[in-house]
Design a protein around this motif. Structure first.
Motif, PDB file in Angstrom:
ATOM      1  N   GLN A 290      -2.863   6.072  -2.785  1.00  0.00           N
ATOM      2  CA  GLN A 290      -2.676   6.450  -4.185  1.00  0.00           C
ATOM      3  C   GLN A 290      -2.471   5.242  -5.087  1.00  0.00           C
ATOM      4  N   SER A 291      -1.955   4.166  -4.523  1.00  0.00           N
ATOM      5  CA  SER A 291      -1.765   2.949  -5.311  1.00  0.00           C
ATOM      6  C   SER A 291      -1.581   1.771  -4.370  1.00  0.00           C
ATOM      7  N   PHE A 292      -1.833   0.600  -4.901  1.00  0.00           N
ATOM      8  CA  PHE A 292      -1.483  -0.606  -4.159  1.00  0.00           C
ATOM      9  C   PHE A 292      -1.127  -1.701  -5.159  1.00  0.00           C
ATOM     10  N   GLU A 293      -0.139  -2.486  -4.772  1.00  0.00           N
ATOM     11  CA  GLU A 293       0.332  -3.589  -5.607  1.00  0.00           C
ATOM     12  C   GLU A 293      -0.077  -4.891  -4.945  1.00  0.00           C
ATOM     13  N   LEU A 294      -0.845  -5.682  -5.666  1.00  0.00           N
ATOM     14  CA  LEU A 294      -1.358  -6.936  -5.119  1.00  0.00           C
ATOM     15  C   LEU A 294      -0.518  -8.100  -5.625  1.00  0.00           C
TER      16      LEU A 294
ATOM     17  N   ALA B 104      -6.041  -0.442   4.625  1.00  0.00           N
ATOM     18  CA  ALA B 104      -5.695   0.732   5.435  1.00  0.00           C
ATOM     19  C   ALA B 104      -5.834   0.420   6.921  1.00  0.00           C
ATOM     20  N   GLU B 105      -6.880  -0.308   7.279  1.00  0.00           N
ATOM     21  CA  GLU B 105      -7.053  -0.688   8.684  1.00  0.00           C
ATOM     22  C   GLU B 105      -5.933  -1.623   9.131  1.00  0.00           C
ATOM     23  N   GLY B 106      -5.498  -2.486   8.228  1.00  0.00           N
ATOM     24  CA  GLY B 106      -4.423  -3.412   8.571  1.00  0.00           C
ATOM     25  C   GLY B 106      -3.069  -2.740   8.669  1.00  0.00           C
TER      26      GLY B 106
ATOM     27  N   LEU C  73       0.843  -1.197   0.000  1.00  0.00           N
ATOM     28  CA  LEU C  73       0.000   0.000   0.000  1.00  0.00           C
ATOM     29  C   LEU C  73       0.878   1.247   0.000  1.00  0.00           C
ATOM     30  N   SER C  74       0.488   2.283  -0.773  1.00  0.00           N
ATOM     31  CA  SER C  74       1.294   3.501  -0.847  1.00  0.00           C
ATOM     32  C   SER C  74       0.401   4.739  -0.875  1.00  0.00           C
TER      33      SER C  74
ATOM     34  N   ALA D 146      -4.163   6.104   5.727  1.00  0.00           N
ATOM     35  CA  ALA D 146      -5.623   6.186   5.719  1.00  0.00           C
ATOM     36  C   ALA D 146      -6.156   5.791   4.347  1.00  0.00           C
ATOM     37  N   ALA D 147      -7.356   5.248   4.335  1.00  0.00           N
ATOM     38  CA  ALA D 147      -7.950   4.780   3.079  1.00  0.00           C
ATOM     39  C   ALA D 147      -8.076   5.913   2.065  1.00  0.00           C
TER      40      ALA D 147
END
Length: 203
Positions: free
Chosen positions: A141-145, A129-131, A76-77, A136-137
């Motif tokens: 701006q981006s997330f890599e799965l 975001a909670e994890g 998460l970023s 914060a949600a």
């Protein structure tokens, strides 16, 4: 010409045999590469049913054999900070997992051509975001799965990775945009060893 050929028979035989050997080596290499491609895992991470936060994140097994999805890990970023969060074990689930336990758990066996529905992107971002407890949600701006899976007799896990950008055009219009056209497949031994370390880290 005939005299030249007859006087250089040995040299010509060596040249012909060498040429045939090279042809067979190339042919066998092509067969081996084709066999490896057929045996390699192929996992797709896609956006379905829209482009916004209500779109769904789908994980599809396009390999020739079943895979076992072991874990989903997201990077998460918010543009300045980043953190890794395991998505598979974030939620406390009810005893009744419904008709599709794999999608509810984000874990399980996937046959060839079958998919796992990881959920709406807005719910995924909120859970990530909670994890993370750092980002914060609304700031994502981006997330890599990254999908970590077990495949056939392979000792090391296989996987796939794809990044999605969260584009906030207006407060009411937010799009989830894949950063690449295709899903990156993780086949190299170095990357797969890194996947193993990720699995051990989140156990």
């Amino acid at each position: 010409m005939l005299e030249f050929l007859s006087s250089h028979t040995d040299i010509l035989n060596v040249a012909i045999n060498t040429g045939m050997l090279l042809v067979w080596v190339v042919y066998l290499q092509l067969l081996l590469n084709g066999y490896r491609r057929q045996r390699s895992s192929s996992i797709l991470i896609t956006r379905g049913a829209g482009q916004g936060l209500a779109a769904r994140c789908l994980i599809t097994n396009m390999s020739r054999e079943p895979i076992y999805v072991s874990s989903l890990i997201a990077d998460l970023s918010d543009g300045e900070r980043s953190c890794k969060v395991q998505l598979t074990d974030l939620r406390d689930l009810p005893d009744d997992l419904g008709t599709d336990p794999r999608s509810a758990m984000r874990q399980g066996s996937l046959d060839t051509g079958h998919y796992l529905d990881a959920g709406h992107f807005d719910a995924l971002i909120q859970q990530l975001a909670e994890g993370s407890e750092e980002i914060a949600a609304d700031d994502v701006q981006s997330f890599e799965l990254t999908v970590l899976a077990l495949y056939g007799p392979e000792y090391l896990p296989v996987g796939a990775r794809r990044r999605f950008d969260v584009v906030r055009e207006t407060p009411d219009r937010v799009r989830v945009v894949p950063a690449s056209v295709v899903t990156h497949q993780i086949h190299g031994k170095r990357e797969r060893r890194a996947l193993m370390r990720e699995l051990e880290r989140f156990m």
